[in-house]
Design a protein around this motif. Structure first.
Motif, PDB file in Angstrom:
ATOM      1  N   SER A 247      54.446 -40.439  14.497  1.00  0.00           N
ATOM      2  CA  SER A 247      53.417 -39.414  14.330  1.00  0.00           C
ATOM      3  C   SER A 247      53.373 -38.883  12.907  1.00  0.00           C
ATOM      4  O   SER A 247      52.311 -38.511  12.395  1.00  0.00           O
ATOM      5  CB  SER A 247      53.667 -38.254  15.299  1.00  0.00           C
ATOM      6  OG  SER A 247      53.615 -38.689  16.628  1.00  0.00           O
ATOM      7  N   SER A 248      54.524 -38.853  12.255  1.00  0.00           N
ATOM      8  CA  SER A 248      54.609 -38.341  10.883  1.00  0.00           C
ATOM      9  C   SER A 248      53.798 -39.180   9.899  1.00  0.00           C
ATOM     10  O   SER A 248      53.400 -38.702   8.841  1.00  0.00           O
ATOM     11  CB  SER A 248      56.066 -38.295  10.427  1.00  0.00           C
ATOM     12  OG  SER A 248      56.657 -39.589  10.513  1.00  0.00           O
ATOM     13  N   PRO A 251      49.381 -37.812  10.063  1.00  0.00           N
ATOM     14  CA  PRO A 251      49.297 -36.348  10.186  1.00  0.00           C
ATOM     15  C   PRO A 251      47.911 -35.885  10.611  1.00  0.00           C
ATOM     16  O   PRO A 251      46.897 -36.461  10.207  1.00  0.00           O
ATOM     17  CB  PRO A 251      49.639 -35.861   8.769  1.00  0.00           C
ATOM     18  CG  PRO A 251      49.307 -37.006   7.873  1.00  0.00           C
ATOM     19  CD  PRO A 251      49.597 -38.239   8.672  1.00  0.00           C
ATOM     20  N   GLN A 255      49.172 -30.101  15.800  1.00  0.00           N
ATOM     21  CA  GLN A 255      50.371 -30.800  16.247  1.00  0.00           C
ATOM     22  C   GLN A 255      50.230 -31.193  17.719  1.00  0.00           C
ATOM     23  O   GLN A 255      49.708 -30.435  18.530  1.00  0.00           O
ATOM     24  CB  GLN A 255      51.601 -29.904  16.070  1.00  0.00           C
ATOM     25  CG  GLN A 255      52.922 -30.592  16.370  1.00  0.00           C
ATOM     26  CD  GLN A 255      54.110 -29.667  16.148  1.00  0.00           C
ATOM     27  OE1 GLN A 255      53.956 -28.534  15.675  1.00  0.00           O
ATOM     28  NE2 GLN A 255      55.300 -30.128  16.493  1.00  0.00           N
TER      29      GLN A 255
END
Length: 300
Positions: A247-248, A251, A255
């Protein structure tokens, strides 16, 4: 019996309109017919139709955009459901409302149950949780169904995006550290119909409604493409070529929870149902979309 559906043009609303047609008079309203961004106007709409059941399939679902449109998300996801619940309480109607796995922070290592602590990570999740609370604060006969990773042949969704990108792009990278269960709008509509049909309806309150099993987004994309390939679709990216990324590496303004799995045992038990494995409906919808594309290319 008169059944009013909001959000009729959405994935779930469309499926509901089709499935519930045999149960009574269905009033399927799109945004023009029932604008949840103006909650104060909903009372007049409900007064005009006097439904026995209100099925609220409308929502603000632009998760990332909600970070900068909190007021609008709040009107649609929080205030409007509260107005509908208050009307239902006053007039003896019943309400079904759909919520989301995003009310959780995704930190548990098992599927979430209804009594697990909520802790939304984003504005969308917070407004949906507040909508649940607004409904439960009334004494309306109301059922809140939390669902997850919704898809259908109708509308925009991840499945349709992957099917398109698999034919257009030479490479594809998809997040592989968020897990959940792709859940079809048709299954959500079916469970809703079973609730309405039930001789002894389950206790009111919050229930989880999701397909069985789980996968991550990469696995979901690979399965869609493998089904498309099996059906003869020419792909630029084969299923095994779909790369997994954290997921990083992708972005987003909002979230997302890492664990979106929902335990649906309570609702399935109450209605005497068994949830289908997520692959079943994904395969069916993929086949439907491929069939539509083939018919279109032939000019049918």
């Amino acid at each position: 019996m008169k059944i009013l559906i909001t959000g009729a043009n959405g994935q779930v609303g469309h499926a509901l309109t089709q499935r519930l047609a045999s149960l009574g008079e269905v009033i399927a309203l799109d945004r023009q017919g029932a604008d949840l961004s103006k909650p104060e106007g909903l009372v007049a709409v409900l007064d005009a139709h006097r439904p026995d059941w209100i099925i609220n399939a409308a929502a603000y679902t632009a998760v990332d955009k909600a970070e900068s449109e909190q007021d609008l998300a709040n009107e649609i996801n929080t205030k409007a459901p509260g107005v509908m619940a208050a009307w239902a309480e006053k007039h003896g109607a019943r309400l079904v409302h759909y919520s989301t796995d995003y009310v959780f922070d995704g930190q548990l290592d098992r599927p979430y149950r209804e009594d697990d602590a909520t802790a939304p990570l984003n504005v969308y999740g917070a407004t949906k949780l507040a909508g649940e609370q607004a409904i439960l604060a009334t004494k309306a006969q109301a059922w809140v169904f939390r669902t997850t990773w919704v898809f259908a042949a109708h509308g925009a969704n991840f499945l349709k995006t992957m099917l398109r990108l698999g034919q257009e792009r030479d490479a594809l990278s998809v997040v592989n550290d968020q897990i959940g269960a792709p859940t079809s709008a048709s299954w959500i509509a079916e469970v809703t119909a079973r609730l309405i049909e039930a001789e002894n309806t389950p206790a009111t309150g919050v229930y989880h409604l999701a397909a069985a099993g789980s996968t991550h987004w990469q696995g979901y994309a690979q399965f869609v493409l493998s089904e498309a390939q099996r059906l003869g679709v020419s792909l630029k990216v084969s299923p095994e070529q779909v790369a997994g990324i954290p997921s990083s590496a992708y972005p987003t303004p909002a979230q997302r929870p890492m664990n979106s799995r929902l335990n649906s045992d309570a609702l399935m038990g109450a209605l005497g149902l068994s949830a289908p494995d997520w692959r079943t409906d994904v395969a069916q919808v993929t086949a439907e979309l491929v069939g539509q594309a083939k018919s279109s290319s032939k000019g049918v």
